[in-house]
Design a protein around this motif. Sequence first.
Motif, PDB file in Angstrom:
ATOM      1  N   GLU A 394       0.818  -1.213   0.000  1.00  0.00           N
ATOM      2  CA  GLU A 394       0.000   0.000   0.000  1.00  0.00           C
ATOM      3  C   GLU A 394       0.853   1.265   0.000  1.00  0.00           C
ATOM      4  N   ASP A 395       2.085   1.175   0.549  1.00  0.00           N
ATOM      5  CA  ASP A 395       2.945   2.367   0.647  1.00  0.00           C
ATOM      6  C   ASP A 395       3.644   2.708  -0.665  1.00  0.00           C
ATOM      7  N   GLY A 412       9.003   4.223  -9.273  1.00  0.00           N
ATOM      8  CA  GLY A 412       7.970   4.652  -8.346  1.00  0.00           C
ATOM      9  C   GLY A 412       8.552   5.229  -7.079  1.00  0.00           C
ATOM     10  N   GLN A 413       7.711   5.368  -6.070  1.00  0.00           N
ATOM     11  CA  GLN A 413       8.150   5.921  -4.801  1.00  0.00           C
ATOM     12  C   GLN A 413       7.420   5.224  -3.657  1.00  0.00           C
ATOM     13  N   ALA A 414       8.044   5.208  -2.474  1.00  0.00           N
ATOM     14  CA  ALA A 414       7.479   4.525  -1.320  1.00  0.00           C
ATOM     15  C   ALA A 414       7.603   5.427  -0.099  1.00  0.00           C
ATOM     16  N   ILE A 415       6.549   5.400   0.741  1.00  0.00           N
ATOM     17  CA  ILE A 415       6.582   6.190   1.972  1.00  0.00           C
ATOM     18  C   ILE A 415       7.558   5.544   2.959  1.00  0.00           C
ATOM     19  N   ARG A 416       7.577   4.193   2.988  1.00  0.00           N
ATOM     20  CA  ARG A 416       8.525   3.462   3.829  1.00  0.00           C
ATOM     21  C   ARG A 416       9.623   2.859   2.961  1.00  0.00           C
ATOM     22  N   ASN A 442      16.702   5.577  -3.634  1.00  0.00           N
ATOM     23  CA  ASN A 442      17.271   6.766  -3.009  1.00  0.00           C
ATOM     24  C   ASN A 442      16.209   7.477  -2.166  1.00  0.00           C
ATOM     25  N   LYS A 443      16.620   7.900  -0.967  1.00  0.00           N
ATOM     26  CA  LYS A 443      15.709   8.639  -0.112  1.00  0.00           C
ATOM     27  C   LYS A 443      15.664  10.102  -0.534  1.00  0.00           C
ATOM     28  N   LYS A 444      14.462  10.711  -0.464  1.00  0.00           N
ATOM     29  CA  LYS A 444      14.272  12.086  -0.910  1.00  0.00           C
ATOM     30  C   LYS A 444      13.348  12.799   0.090  1.00  0.00           C
ATOM     31  N   GLU A 447       7.267  16.688   2.156  1.00  0.00           N
ATOM     32  CA  GLU A 447       6.684  17.723   3.018  1.00  0.00           C
ATOM     33  C   GLU A 447       6.589  17.238   4.471  1.00  0.00           C
ATOM     34  N   ALA A 448       6.073  16.001   4.673  1.00  0.00           N
ATOM     35  CA  ALA A 448       5.883  15.530   6.031  1.00  0.00           C
ATOM     36  C   ALA A 448       7.067  14.721   6.544  1.00  0.00           C
ATOM     37  N   ASP A 449       7.617  13.935   5.655  1.00  0.00           N
ATOM     38  CA  ASP A 449       8.723  13.069   6.055  1.00  0.00           C
ATOM     39  C   ASP A 449       9.655  12.937   4.868  1.00  0.00           C
ATOM     40  N   GLU A 450      10.141  11.753   4.592  1.00  0.00           N
ATOM     41  CA  GLU A 450      10.943  11.517   3.402  1.00  0.00           C
ATOM     42  C   GLU A 450      10.410  10.296   2.682  1.00  0.00           C
TER      43      GLU A 450
END
Length: 468
Positions: A394-395, A412-416, A442-444, A447-450
Amino acid sequence: MKEVRTIIELNENSFKILLGVHDKPMGSMSRYISQQITGKDDSYISQAITAKLKENGGLKNFLYVVLPRRVFIFRIFLLPTHSEIEIKKMVALQIGEHIPYKEQEAVWEHIILEKMSDGYARVLLMVTNIDIIKRYLKVLSATGMNPTTVTISSWDLVGWLKRTKSAQNKFEKTVSFVLRIESSFTEICFCDHEFFYFSREIQLGSNDLNSGSIEELKEQINLTLVTYRKEKMGPDPTDCLVLSESSDVMLLEEYLKSIFGFVSFSGMQGDNIGGYDETYRGGLGILEMECKELSNFLPLNLKDNFNTRMWFKTWLRTFILFLCVLISMIAAFCAPLYKKLNQLDQLKQEVLRVHPQAEKAENKIIIWKAIQGELSNRIAMVDILDELYRLTPEDVTFTNLRFQGIKLNIQGQAIRGAAVNEFQSNLVNSTLFSNVTLQFANKKPAEADEITIFSITTNIQIKQSKNR
């Protein structure tokens, strides 16, 4: 054959110089120098290496250059022939489809992993960009030495295993799971004491073992093992050998024993094998290998060193002299026969001129038929999208899906950050996808986190057809 060698291993964080003698039954090391170069430019590195060689007397030896696994691309092919000449030609025809740069910029070697009973051969392709080779050679040019061989670090692990087996008098043909754990990276190699079947580099090392990253390293080790077995890259490993100077690697002992049963650790301070100091030294494995056993990525126009050129000139001069005498004898005593032989030679030259074109066309037909056979059972797009929906955590969200034949690129991108590993693991375990490779993660800042930006490539699994 006894040979005095200078072995230089280069990576982005350090260079290592090993001076020693290649001999039987075990090579001997005379000097070992290691220096950190993180953040240094090529000019500084060149001067530092030259100074160390002058100081330790390694400028007159045979030079072997060892490059890190991460600068190479690996691909495994299943080809319908056992002929080594045909295999080389088929691999050359397919290189351009598997590299992100022009074919003429590629420097490559291959290993025939297995010749199967059904007439097919499993082949490992190793390829890198010629600009990478030229950069390292430019760094070493200040030494004035001509490299004998430019090879990949995986052969160092094969040599270490060979050295260990030799000391233990164990030469059975079994595959080992070899882990080389440096401070900032880990190289995994599936090999026996003669050659390797597959290898991979992970950007986690001994510095990460006392942090939360140890679980990520374990997960990457497991994913590599699962992929190796799923893709049937070679025989299943029967034991595990861990090479590292750091005692922190013992934190992996229980985990590795749960997988392989038998695990041995080598290279830590104070280790001793067969009366030799066995503290891990990068390049010591290369000291055990014959030159002809190593994959050599030195560009063709640079492979001849001074001794080889002198030998070739002497041989050529002798051959020309012999040929002149032979031609004179034939002209004097066998003029009619010489004329007929000359005509026959012209016919042979014409056959040789036409043969490569015909063989190249035949190879293309073979490959085209193989591709047609593979694509005859292609999977509908809706099945692919449905499977991706099922496998995606889901993330994770996708920003781009690109299809190239049977190859799929997922961005794509992932919150975790861990969700990327979950998604990669799901793809590996799926029967619809194969050859799953994480290109980058790569971490980026967000606004709220990375968030973690990632790219994964995979092949769409198609059943093999024997009617090719």
